[in-house]
Design a protein around this motif. Structure first.
Motif, mmCIF file in Angstrom:
data_model
loop_
_atom_site.group_PDB
_atom_site.id
_atom_site.type_symbol
_atom_site.label_atom_id
_atom_site.label_comp_id
_atom_site.label_asym_id
_atom_site.label_seq_id
_atom_site.Cartn_x
_atom_site.Cartn_y
_atom_site.Cartn_z
ATOM 1 N N HIS A 1 66.716 19.957 -33.809
ATOM 2 C CA HIS A 1 66.962 18.519 -33.698
ATOM 3 C C HIS A 1 65.631 17.787 -33.735
ATOM 4 N N ARG A 2 65.312 17.227 -34.895
ATOM 5 C CA ARG A 2 64.105 16.413 -35.010
ATOM 6 C C ARG A 2 64.295 15.430 -36.162
ATOM 7 N N PRO A 3 63.650 14.295 -36.094
ATOM 8 C CA PRO A 3 63.841 13.265 -37.125
ATOM 9 C C PRO A 3 63.432 13.764 -38.509
ATOM 10 N N ALA A 4 64.227 13.465 -39.494
ATOM 11 C CA ALA A 4 63.895 13.840 -40.874
ATOM 12 C C ALA A 4 62.932 12.812 -41.458
ATOM 13 N N ASP B 1 66.791 6.911 -46.167
ATOM 14 C CA ASP B 1 67.209 5.929 -45.163
ATOM 15 C C ASP B 1 68.543 5.286 -45.536
ATOM 16 N N LYS C 1 71.987 7.118 -44.392
ATOM 17 C CA LYS C 1 72.425 7.248 -42.996
ATOM 18 C C LYS C 1 73.947 7.188 -42.948
ATOM 19 N N ILE D 1 70.554 17.672 -42.920
ATOM 20 C CA ILE D 1 70.265 16.494 -42.097
ATOM 21 C C ILE D 1 71.574 15.853 -41.672
ATOM 22 N N GLN E 1 72.827 10.926 -38.491
ATOM 23 C CA GLN E 1 71.890 10.061 -37.777
ATOM 24 C C GLN E 1 70.458 10.200 -38.293
ATOM 25 N N GLY E 2 70.268 11.062 -39.304
ATOM 26 C CA GLY E 2 68.934 11.224 -39.882
ATOM 27 C C GLY E 2 68.083 12.259 -39.206
ATOM 28 N N ASN E 3 68.723 13.240 -38.536
ATOM 29 C CA ASN E 3 67.982 14.295 -37.859
ATOM 30 C C ASN E 3 68.146 15.632 -38.597
ATOM 31 N N ARG F 1 68.891 19.267 -38.776
ATOM 32 C CA ARG F 1 69.654 20.172 -37.927
ATOM 33 C C ARG F 1 69.459 21.630 -38.301
ATOM 34 N N SER G 1 76.884 14.765 -35.439
ATOM 35 C CA SER G 1 76.627 13.354 -35.756
ATOM 36 C C SER G 1 77.314 12.427 -34.776
#
Length: 429
Positions: free
Chosen positions: A274-277, A293, A296, A394, A397-399, A401, A429
């Motif tokens: 779990h970290r921002p893409a 972006d 989303k 991803i 939410q843009g993370n 996975r 999500s």
């Protein structure tokens, strides 16, 4: 199946070498300058291609940097000896190759050096000599397998043991010496149930008419999503031999695939991150701008690849199956990001378009060309990719996975694995 691969043994060995050199420098035995000079000198040995000249460069280097000046460690000198041995092996100078492999001194590393030269000799057709070296590697590394509470050097030595056993077994199998092959495969399989060892083990058991045991090994590969199309074909042959022509193979293999689906889902769940893409904006082959972006709310699958990358292209039939599976699902989007091409962006774009069209892939391909200022491919750099193919799943939410690198196994298992990750990303999500 898509797997993460690392050449960790080489990295571990280099770390051990660096640690040894640093220790000598700090202890006052030698200076940092001497250690650095020795390293530069060895690089010249590596860079010399002709084996006769490489041998001469090695002798000059070892004379200048006498081993006794640098303490008891001989690893760096074994690297040099092995480089010379490999060079002679490449030109079929077997006696010279064996002479230099015979001069290796470091107990925890000797087996790795021997196996490297053995692989060259085997490829060049010197099977008997290669087998002897592999057997020496088995014996040497085997001494480290049972050591309680091993240090890093012992672990390094022991980890190669099953691979060396498998190498001897494969030579024996091809020569029809199935009992010998089995004797080496049994300890190898206990320690490392890799695909190649498992497949060779099953083949050897089948050659010895131990079909039920071979069948169980292949069943396990299918259940774990590791079986190739070749493995499944052999599975059918063995199933018929064990259960007869009237046995219901279709029902049997369907149950195995159901088990595989459960297995890969649980394995995927354990691999979730779990970290921002990192965001990107790239153009596709039609000139359309695509922004992460703007996606989303969708699960996005990224596949970093290049036209020169064999594993990338081998994964594409499986990826096309995955694209087909989700083509009606508007919540999932696949993006194939071409990167690291070895030519100009314009030439690369033409080559990519030709490749995709000629193979009838329905992929949306984005072009991650070189940045004019930094001369880097920004998207692949932002994602921290070290090797391709590299895939990221991803969530909406843009993370990020899931992340995967490399490709191995069957198309079916790859699709099952990726599908499990997509479904888990949806739930997250």
């Amino acid at each position: 199946m898509m797997v993460i691969t690392h050449n960790w043994k080489k990295a571990a060995c280099l770390l051990l070498l660096a640690a040894c050199c640093k220790g000598y420098a700090q202890s006052g035995a030698v200076t940092d300058t001497a250690v650095a000079a020795r390293g530069e000198g060895l690089k010249k040995v590596y860079d010399t291609e002709d084996p006769i000249q490489k041998e001469a460069a090695f002798k000059q280097w070892i004379s200048r940097f006498a081993p006794e000046r640098f303490g008891s460690d001989r690893l760096v000198y074994d690297y040099g000896r092995n480089a010379v041995a490999n060079a002679f092996a490449q030109v079929d100078s077997v006696a010279k190759a064996l002479y230099y492999t015979g001069s290796l001194e470091t107990p925890f590393w000797r087996a790795e050096g021997w196996s490297g030269v053995a692989s060259v000799l085997l490829r060049k057709g010197h099977t008997a000599e290669a087998e002897k070296l592999y057997k020496k590697a088995v014996q040497q590394s085997g001494e480290f397998v049972a050591i309680p509470n091993p240090d890093n050097k012992a672990r390094f030595a022991a980890v190669g043991y099953p691979n060396y056993c498998a190498a001897v077994a494969e030579i024996a199998f091809k020569a029809g010496r199935y009992d010998t092959a089995l004797a080496y495969l049994e300890p190898a399989y206990r320690l490392k149930q890799s695909d190649n060892i498992t497949e060779l083990y099953a083949n050897t058991l089948a050659a010895l008419n131990r079909n039920s045991e071979a069948l169980l090994l292949l069943e396990k590969m299918v259940k774990q999503g590791r079986a190739s199309a070749k493995n499944e074909a052999q599975l059918k042959q063995l199933y018929t031999l064990v259960h007869g022509n009237k046995a219901d193979f279709a029902t049997y293999v369907a149950a195995l695939h159901d088990s595989m689906a459960v297995y890969v889902k649980e394995k995927a769940r354990a691999a979730m991150v779990h970290r921002p893409a990192p965001l990107f904006t790239l153009k596709d082959l039609k000139g359309k701008t695509v922004s992460l972006d703007a996606l989303k709310g969708k699960v996005v699958v990224l596949d970093f690849w290049a036209t020169w990358c064999g594993p990338c292209k081998r994964s594409f039939p499986a990826m096309q199956l995955a694209v087909n599976k989700y083509q009606q699902d508007t919540t999932v989007r696949f993006l194939f990001i071409d990167t690291w091409e070895r030519t100009t962006d314009a030439v690369a774009a033409t080559a990519v378009s030709s490749f995709i069209q000629s193979n009838n892939y329905t992929f949306q391909v984005l072009l991650d060309g070189k940045d004019a200022k930094t001369n880097t491919n920004k998207a692949v750099t932002d994602y921290g990719v070290k090797m391709i193919p590299a895939k990221f799943v991803i969530d909406a939410q843009g993370n990020i996975r899931f992340e995967l690198a490399g490709f191995d196994g069957s198309n079916e298992s790859a699709v099952a694995e990726l599908s499990a990750m997509i479904e888990l990303a949806k739930q997250a999500s």
